[in-house]
Structures are given as C-alpha cells and as structure tokens.
Design an enzyme around this catalytic site. Structure first.
Site, PDB file in Angstrom:
ATOM      1  CE1 TYR A  94       0.608   1.602   4.322  1.00  0.00           C
ATOM      2  CE2 TYR A  94       0.654  -0.780   4.574  1.00  0.00           C
ATOM      3  CZ  TYR A  94       0.922   0.483   5.067  1.00  0.00           C
ATOM      4  OH  TYR A  94       1.526   0.629   6.289  1.00  0.00           O
ATOM      5  CB  CYS A  95       1.297   4.270  -1.608  1.00  0.00           C
ATOM      6  SG  CYS A  95      -0.064   4.595  -2.751  1.00  0.00           S
ATOM      7  CG  LEU A  96      -1.219   9.205   1.811  1.00  0.00           C
ATOM      8  CD1 LEU A  96      -0.956   8.950   3.294  1.00  0.00           C
ATOM      9  CD2 LEU A  96      -0.831  10.636   1.444  1.00  0.00           C
ATOM     10  CE1 TYR A 124      -1.166   4.911   8.289  1.00  0.00           C
ATOM     11  CE2 TYR A 124      -2.016   7.019   7.507  1.00  0.00           C
ATOM     12  CZ  TYR A 124      -1.552   6.219   8.535  1.00  0.00           C
ATOM     13  OH  TYR A 124      -1.497   6.722   9.812  1.00  0.00           O
TER      14      TYR A 124
END
Length: 367
Positions: A94-96, A124
């Site tokens: 995952y990223c932001l 996130y």
C-alpha cells in the site's frame, strides 16, 4: 490476480503482512502492526518531487520521479520488494491513498520480477479511517467497565488475565504513572491508536462485546486515548482493586526497580544500570513540585542511597523506603480523593481474586 483489496477487516484480523511504500517520514508518523517500510522514494526524493509538482505540475513530477528512481537504485528497491513478497506471499502492499506509488511498485514487481502482488485499495488513509471507525463503533455499541485502584495494586497485571481486557498501557508501552517510562520508546500516537483498534477488532470478531479498561487519564505517557473512548470513560461503571500497603510496595519494587533495571540492562548493556538510575531519579524529579521541597529532598536521599546499595551489592532492599513513603504521603491521598469522587460509579471493590471472579462473572452475566 486481485488488483485491489478493500476488505480491511480481513487484513487486520488475519495479520496480513504489509509492504508500506510510503516515504520513511510518513511511516514514522504512523503505520500498522507488522507493516514493513520499503519505500518507493526516500524522504529527500519525495520532497524534491513534491516541490516539482507544486511548481511544474503532475507530469513533470512523474518524469522527475522516474529519473530519481532508476538504474541501480530502482533495481535495489525492486529486489527488496521481491524479497518481501516471496517471504510473505499472503501479504499486500500500500501507499498513502492507493494511488500512483503503490501502482508503480505493483507494476515494477510484475514487469521486472514476474511477481503478481495485490495492493490495498484506498491505501493507508482508507485503512486508518477503518480503524478509527472501529474504535468509535465499539464506544457506541459495546459495554465497558473501568478497573481502578491505588497505585501498585496490580491493575494491569489483572487486566491481562481477562479475555476481554484492553491493555492501554501495553499498547502505549508505558505504565501510565510519572514513573511509567520503559527502557524502550513509546509508539507514535497513531501507532498506539492503531494497535488499540486492532485489539478491539479481534476481540469483537470472537464475540466479545464487554470490555474492561484500566482507569487512565487522557494520556498514557505521550500517547493520547481516542477522544470518544476517553469521554466514555468519564461515565463508565468502575470496579476497585484493593491490596495491602505491603503488597503494593513489593509489587512496585518488582515492576519499577527489579524488572525495569533488568529491562534497561537487556536493552542498553553495560550502561543499562546507569540509565536506569537516571530514569528513576528523573521520574522523582518530575513530581517535585507536587511533592513539595521537603518531601522531595527526603525521598531523593532515600532513592540515591538505594541506588548506591543496588550498584554495590545488587540488593534492592533499601528501595522499599522511598516506595512506601511515596505511596503513603503522595499517591494514596490523591487516589483516596479520586475514589471518593468516583464512588457512585463503583459497583464492586475487593482484592485480586475477588475482583477477577467478579469481572469474569460480570462478562458472562451480561452476555
């Protein structure tokens, strides 16, 4: 391959490994239990791309990103991601927000390493919102009771023996008092909230809807309780744990002297005892104003003598003097006032075994 996963509940209930592709500075502010930070960009690269985006727009920022993360740097990062995914085939990345960074990591893993690896849709931000909602829902839907008692009665120790106990101090890595710092650092406030939320989620998943919490102030060390939970704690019923002064002195001696000293030595080696001594003296100095000058000086001399004896012979016997003095002259009057103030909410009081039996029976009766 499932490109996106938005079943956040399943991710946390099953302790899925997570590859966090955000920059280290983002990860340090808050992450999820068990997540590993293997960023697409380091902090400096992220900053440069952010500046470029503001000045020249998205296309220029993307071009710069590909220039910065290329060649040997790109190969090294893909290798780290590939190692993680092979070690954790059941995981996610995952990223932001589930956007460009996690898409690039996923694409490069596929193109360069031949690995299909799912990512978290919404990233996130979405998982964090899910966990915040988990706590809010528990506050409105579940039954809570607070465990109170004088300092040293062993509230946390008892709480950990209950299947429906929420160990706030454990999640915060702090014992909650002025003397509560451990040899290791506390988590960030976001990490603390995430750990608590996952704990609640897992307990509710097995049918627990009634929780026991230790009666805490808004903060446990540097970690602040979620506001809805803390607000609820001002009205929840209480159970009061009792023990003799001698029993409490012995428990504090074990927890705050013997065990804490061993913890410092384990973490810091040869300088562990010196750091432990500094921490103990610092904790006493933190309550100097509330103790008053004369009491503080008296307790300080007792503590210094005890530390010198402990350093010389290993004996901890002299510590009992300042512990008993601090309890009887400082903590006990303060907690006696608290008990009187909260007396109308106390539904049971007793010593350890009686309180343990009562709380277990209470959970069954209200099931």
């Amino acid at each position: 391959m499932s490109i996106d996963c938005t079943d956040y509940r399943a991710i946390f209930l099953n302790d899925r490994p997570m590859l966090d592709a955000r920059a280290p500075v983002e990860f340090a502010k808050g992450a999820f239990p068990g997540a590993v930070n293997l960023p697409l960009m380091n902090d400096h690269e992220r900053q440069r791309i952010g500046t470029c985006y503001k000045q020249h727009g998205q296309e220029a920022a993307i071009t710069l990103g590909h220039q910065l993360v290329s060649g040997a740097i790109k190969a090294e990062r893909i290798q780290a991601w590939a190692d993680f995914t092979r070690a954790h085939p059941e995981g996610y990345l995952y990223c932001l927000r589930g956007g460009l960074r996690s898409q690039l990591v996923q694409q490069w893993l596929k193109d360069e390493a031949g690995i299909d690896y799912p990512r978290v849709g919404g990233g996130y931000k979405a998982m964090r919102s899910f966990l915040l909602d988990t706590v809010d829902q528990a506050v409105t839907q579940c039954d809570f009771v607070l465990l109170g008692g004088m300092t040293g009665t062993g509230k946390t120790e008892l709480l950990t023996q209950l299947s429906n106990g929420l160990d706030l101090e454990g999640h915060a890595n702090h014992r909650g008092s002025s003397f509560g710092k451990r040899a290791t650092e506390q988590p960030s406030n976001i990490d603390f909230e995430n750990r608590l939320a996952v704990d609640i989620l897992k307990k509710r998943a097995v049918g627990i809807e009634r929780f026991v919490l230790e009666d805490e102030s808004r903060t446990v060390g540097s970690c602040a309780l979620p506001l809805p939970l803390f607000q609820g704690m001002q009205q929840y019923p209480m159970v009061w744990l009792e023990d003799s002064l001698q029993g409490r002195v012995e428990r504090i001696l074990r927890d705050y002297v013997v065990d804490l000293c061993a913890e410092f030595i384990t973490v810091h080696g040869d300088v562990g005892f010196a750091l432990f001594s500094e921490r103990l003296l610092e904790s006493l100095n933190n309550v100097q104003k509330r103790l008053g000058g004369e009491r503080h000086r008296r307790m300080l001399l007792l503590m210094e003598d005890a530390l010198e004896e402990q350093a010389r012979s290993g004996s901890v016997d002299l510590h009992r003097a300042w512990i008993e003095g601090l309890l009887s002259e400082y903590y006990d009057p303060m907690y006696a006032f608290q008990r009187e103030k909260k007396g109308a909410r106390i539904e049971f009081a007793g010593e350890r075994d009686a309180v343990l039996d009562y709380l277990r029976e209470r959970a069954v009766q209200r099931g």
